[in-house]
Design a protein around this motif. Sequence first.
Motif, mmCIF file in Angstrom:
data_model
loop_
_atom_site.group_PDB
_atom_site.id
_atom_site.type_symbol
_atom_site.label_atom_id
_atom_site.label_comp_id
_atom_site.label_asym_id
_atom_site.label_seq_id
_atom_site.Cartn_x
_atom_site.Cartn_y
_atom_site.Cartn_z
ATOM 1 N N SER A 144 4.579 -4.953 10.015
ATOM 2 C CA SER A 144 4.391 -3.991 11.105
ATOM 3 C C SER A 144 5.212 -2.722 10.909
ATOM 4 N N TRP A 145 6.204 -2.771 10.028
ATOM 5 C CA TRP A 145 7.073 -1.642 9.705
ATOM 6 C C TRP A 145 7.859 -1.173 10.934
ATOM 7 N N ASP A 146 8.155 -2.084 11.844
ATOM 8 C CA ASP A 146 8.853 -1.702 13.074
ATOM 9 C C ASP A 146 10.280 -1.261 12.813
ATOM 10 N N ALA A 147 10.865 -1.715 11.705
ATOM 11 C CA ALA A 147 12.260 -1.387 11.427
ATOM 12 C C ALA A 147 12.447 0.047 10.937
ATOM 13 N N VAL A 148 11.354 0.753 10.666
ATOM 14 C CA VAL A 148 11.413 2.116 10.126
ATOM 15 C C VAL A 148 11.012 3.091 11.227
ATOM 16 N N ASN A 149 11.685 4.261 11.261
ATOM 17 C CA ASN A 149 11.345 5.238 12.298
ATOM 18 C C ASN A 149 9.947 5.815 12.068
ATOM 19 N N LYS A 150 9.414 6.455 13.077
ATOM 20 C CA LYS A 150 8.012 6.869 13.076
ATOM 21 C C LYS A 150 7.698 7.857 11.961
ATOM 22 N N SER A 151 8.569 8.837 11.733
ATOM 23 C CA SER A 151 8.310 9.835 10.689
ATOM 24 C C SER A 151 8.274 9.203 9.311
ATOM 25 N N GLU A 152 9.148 8.216 9.073
ATOM 26 C CA GLU A 152 9.152 7.523 7.780
ATOM 27 C C GLU A 152 7.908 6.657 7.614
ATOM 28 N N VAL A 153 7.444 6.066 8.715
ATOM 29 C CA VAL A 153 6.203 5.279 8.666
ATOM 30 C C VAL A 153 5.037 6.158 8.255
ATOM 31 N N HIS A 154 4.953 7.362 8.844
ATOM 32 C CA HIS A 154 3.887 8.302 8.491
ATOM 33 C C HIS A 154 3.955 8.664 7.014
ATOM 34 N N LYS A 155 5.153 8.908 6.523
ATOM 35 C CA LYS A 155 5.331 9.285 5.118
ATOM 36 C C LYS A 155 5.002 8.134 4.184
ATOM 37 N N MET A 156 5.470 6.940 4.516
ATOM 38 C CA MET A 156 5.223 5.771 3.672
ATOM 39 C C MET A 156 3.733 5.427 3.624
ATOM 40 N N SER A 157 3.067 5.471 4.782
ATOM 41 C CA SER A 157 1.641 5.126 4.825
ATOM 42 C C SER A 157 0.814 6.143 4.054
ATOM 43 N N SER A 158 1.190 7.435 4.134
ATOM 44 C CA SER A 158 0.476 8.469 3.386
ATOM 45 C C SER A 158 0.648 8.268 1.887
ATOM 46 N N ASN A 159 1.871 7.980 1.463
ATOM 47 C CA ASN A 159 2.117 7.719 0.037
ATOM 48 C C ASN A 159 1.391 6.463 -0.435
ATOM 49 N N TYR A 160 1.354 5.440 0.430
ATOM 50 C CA TYR A 160 0.651 4.199 0.078
ATOM 51 C C TYR A 160 -0.834 4.460 -0.127
ATOM 52 N N LEU A 161 -1.435 5.218 0.817
ATOM 53 C CA LEU A 161 -2.869 5.514 0.715
ATOM 54 C C LEU A 161 -3.165 6.326 -0.540
#
Length: 467
Positions: free
Chosen positions: A5-22
């Motif tokens: 769920s990536w709950d341990a990471v703040n929202k901006s980092e989640v956006h960055k990580m998901s974009s890099n993953y995609l």
Amino acid sequence: MLNGSWDAVNKSEVHKMSSNYLQSVEGLVKNIKINSNSSNVFSPNLQFKFCSSSNCNVSMFGIGVNLNRTTGILKVVAIKNVMKKLKNNFLDMLPTSLLISATLENNSDSFLQITLEFPEKTLNINTKPHCVFWNTSEKEWSDAGCVIKPSNGNGTGQVVCECNHLTSFSVLMAKEDISTEVLDIITYVGLSVSICSLLIFLTIEALVWSAVVKSNLSHFRHTAMVNIATFLLLADISFLASEGDSETWCLVLTLCKHLFFLAMFSWMLCMSVMLVHQLIFVFSPLRKRVFMFLASSVGYVCPVLIVGSSYMYCKYTNKPYYDKKTCWLVYERLLEGSIHAFILPVGTVILTNLFSMVVVIATLVKSSVPDASKVDDKETAKSIIKVVVFLTPVFGVTWIIGFAQLLLDKDNPMVTVASYSFTILNSFQGLFIFITGCLAEQKIVEQLTRMQLHLKPTTPRVDFVLD
């Protein structure tokens, strides 16, 4: 990664990580080599399928993907649990749990239409489907250029996204792709008219060159006009070729458009400055060798240095030089983005040309065109004045409207007016050059008339003698 769920990471980092993953998944899929032994991939959160037939119809997690084409290999990957992790700039929209990415390789079709067929149970009658794509340079969703069609009414929901089209001229000076079908039609028509006009103009210049270039001043004038027309022609052709999925081709065309537009404006600067020098320093005319050296430095060397330095700066600072969708420079915010390597030089040229036009008009009000040692110089000076006085407002107003697009908010109704005005004026610039540089040039018209009379067959004379 998709299970978490990536709950341990703040929202901006989640956006960055998901974009890099995609982006990583899409790059991996693109580099997969398909052969006869290749097989589809299935997992609870990710599916990969490929199709090499002309009519591809695959199903990903119950959603059908259909694409008709003549050549190429279709690769489709469906990913669960990543949509809600990506940045959602459509705040009034609720993202689904599934993301579908389609890649088409080795394809030469000029028009493609992809169809996503959603089962009836996945659609809510109170919701409206919205087709978007992930903009890798802006790191956000965009619906620019996509046409959405409703359900076909046969019991199965269907959304059709048509996003493959020529990006209109308005994107040259826009914060984002604001293309529409009408703007594309205007661009097609304008480019066609401009390219034909410029080809005719260059052909006429080649035919009458030796007859109209009889002094240094006339040589300066025609050299500048030929360079302006040539670089505008190359820029229009590069713009027209800005379709395709190849990133390398997109980069090359961005570099070409950046270079050719800058070179065109640089030669306009040379012509206006040369005219001011001719009007003010009557008794100190420029020599041909001096003018060609200075004009070549400004018209050829300066644009190459600006384009090369801006590209290298973006490359070594890891900033995007071009947008992969529009094949043009990137606007991030005021004074940030590669497009400022275009805005600042062009703005400088426009301001200089406007100042030159004011000087020319003020000089003409005080006195007539300066007496020159040759009648040819006087006529050439008049023709240059007509070109500068006409083209400077047209070109200047055109790009001032373009600059205004960057300052206006996208919700401002004036954005639409500015987009249409900029597209119309910009796409027909070749016609303006043909009118002012050829049809309004008395010496060229006279020479063409002589050539026509010379080529016109004469009726043989017959004498009757009565004996």
